[in-house]
Design an enzyme around this catalytic site. Sequence first.
Site, short mmCIF file in Angstrom:
data_model
loop_
_atom_site.label_atom_id
_atom_site.label_comp_id
_atom_site.label_asym_id
_atom_site.label_seq_id
_atom_site.Cartn_x
_atom_site.Cartn_y
_atom_site.Cartn_z
CG ASN A 1 30.12 0.85 -19.08
OD1 ASN A 1 29.41 -0.08 -19.77
ND2 ASN A 1 31.43 1.31 -19.87
CB CYS B 1 35.02 -12.39 -30.80
SG CYS B 1 34.07 -10.97 -31.10
CG ASP C 1 30.71 -3.44 -17.76
OD1 ASP C 1 30.11 -2.31 -18.14
OD2 ASP C 1 30.83 -4.57 -18.15
CG MET D 1 37.80 -12.90 -38.72
SD MET D 1 38.57 -12.36 -37.20
CE MET D 1 40.06 -11.89 -37.92
NE ARG E 1 19.76 -8.46 -24.07
CZ ARG E 1 20.65 -7.52 -24.56
NH1 ARG E 1 20.02 -6.27 -25.11
NH2 ARG E 1 21.89 -7.63 -24.68
CE LYS F 1 26.93 -6.13 -16.37
NZ LYS F 1 27.78 -5.08 -17.42
CA CA Z 1 28.77 -2.35 -19.96
#
Ligand code: CA
Length: 704
Positions: free
Chosen positions: A274, A627, A316, A667, A136, A343
């Site tokens: 969380n 994913c 969460d 992967m 970020r 959130k």
């Molecule tokens: Ca989280």
Amino acid sequence: MRNALRWILTLAAAVCTTSIAAAPPGWVTADRLAAADRDPDNWLSVGRDYGETRFSPLTSIDATNVSRLHLTWFHDLDTRRGQEATPVVVDGVMYTSTAWSRVLALNAVTGEALWQFDPKVNGQVAVNVCCDLVNRGVAVWKGRVYVGTLDGRLIALDARTGKPVWSVLTVDRNRAYAITGAPIVAAGKVIIGNAGAEFGVRGYVTAYDAATGKQAWRFYTVPGNPAQGFESPAMERAARTWSGKWWIDGGGGTVWNSLTYDPKLDLVYFGTGNAAPWGRSEADGDSLYCTSIVAVRGATGTYAWHYQTTPGDVWDYDADQTLTLASLVLNGRQHDVVMQASKNGFFYVLERRTGKLLSAKNYVPVNWASGVDPKTGRPTINPEARYASTGKVWLAAPGGLGGHNWQASAYSPLTGLVYIPAQEIPFPYLRDEKFERTELGMNVGLDMAATSLPPDAASRRAALSGLKGYLLAWDPQGQHEVWRAALAGPWNGGVLATAGNLVFQGTAAGDFVAYRASDGARLWSAAAQTGIVAAPMTFAVNGRQYVTVLAGWGGVYPLVAGALAFKSGHVVNRSRVLTYALDGAAELPPVVAEPPQPTPLRLPDLHSDQRLVSEGASLYARHCGQCHGDAAVSGGLTPDLRFSRALVNPDFWNAVVNEGILTPNGMVSFRKELGTTQQQAIRAYLTQRAAQTDETPPLTHPGN
Ligand code: CA
């Protein structure tokens, strides 16, 4: 009043530009950051100022002339994953991170690359990252550029050359830590957190001497094993709010995003994630200092105060969203506050010095709590929302992706409004009664197969109808909505506000949009050829104002949401830095036609065994879905497994799933996690899903 402010800002800018003309590259200091409002040409930190307002005093581009805004340069990036960074601009040089924790310095006027840095993160760490291989942003300080890497390093680069000056490992690599957030520099120290609360880590923030990289302090957000002693009285107090052997799962509480600093109070503010795992019972306790806004002393890292937004969180509801410092008049009195659109759906205003709750109000629909008690500061939790206690599915609003996620909000002191990239993504929770920790991937304790979207068209339509995304202008003093701009779906970009009475936001649908800040009128937009999730910024060089945004669809939503991600937008990732100016004359190259859709695979001999398919669905949800997308539909970032040639070629399957030949892309080998029968079940499920492509949106063409 506004004209007077504008005049003062312009004069101050002229003075400032003159006085710093000879500064070395990337010369940001405490004085300069503290005076960011008088230096509007520069965008000195990811949030522009210590208070993370993301508000620019620049006014050359305003609501009357923004229609003339046009692309003036673009710079193609060398990765095809989510781009979440906001660049920093110091004296005409732009510094930004990109996916895979890479760093780039550009001439801010032309877009010409000055240097690039690749920390060469090993692809196998991708399995430790919940939410895309993103970064970020960087911090710039006294000629150095600081970046946190996905594999847990904090690296100082020479701002002139991009060469590393020092590098420290900030995490225990035996645990699934990652860094995706931007560092800040406060009190001469670089401060960085980490991520991994879904993977069983213990959260903390660490401060390092900016010059040498020597560790100055570390603040753990959750207590460790009491048998080993507590690091501080704050940890001892926190331990009383836990039960069981929480330290085995790490505890969580990670500081993966916003960091803010008040130099006058010497307080560093951060939000925590969380508790781990999600599916805990009410009896597990409040679990401090998880899902909290926390303040610690910049000089020492000692605890100052905390406010827990979600005691005993099981949804969460990380409190890692933008923490903005502002001065508000509340009930006739001036308050220095820290505020957050959290959130969990509530907008919090806290006294900055003490953490006292001044007000809280839901800014999106909320069903897990009926409100926040102003006396105790605690939410009134709906007992039905405690799915771990009821044993029933709970459809939560907001869901775990939040009413507002990491996409930065902005605060304009001119309009007095906070601009929130808001969303409504309900999510069904069911505790996994057979939960066991695994070495690879997420450990959240939910029955992920039960939360998966049924593949039939009617269920999908029902789920899609509940999804919303909008830019919300919120009055933090009165705690009410002022205007909103509806968007195609959730998961849009972060926000920039300017003194030109403008708000800028990119959308998941691939538009970069300017609104009038006071009333939300849509004034301008440009096509970005890909979804935008990052927040824009603005700067000026030689009197000309520019607006920059990183384009590039990504983040957690397209990874996990599967077909739902298609509602929002433009799922092809074309990662670029885009810079706009009045009367700019650049054009993006035309979009090359996409290759034709691949032919669906049909292997009836495998998917005729419904018991095997059903087991495969459950295993897929547990091991692959984080994913490759819900119900095996890719949201545009990772290969859509319904079309993988590994399904028809056992040798290729073996090479990928067991030998791990695609580890550099993220992967890794699942040989230790999944036995032969389990792999066969997943193949059976995928081939059935491939045969159902008429019922699901078509594949796009992901990169890597
Ligand atoms: Ca989280």
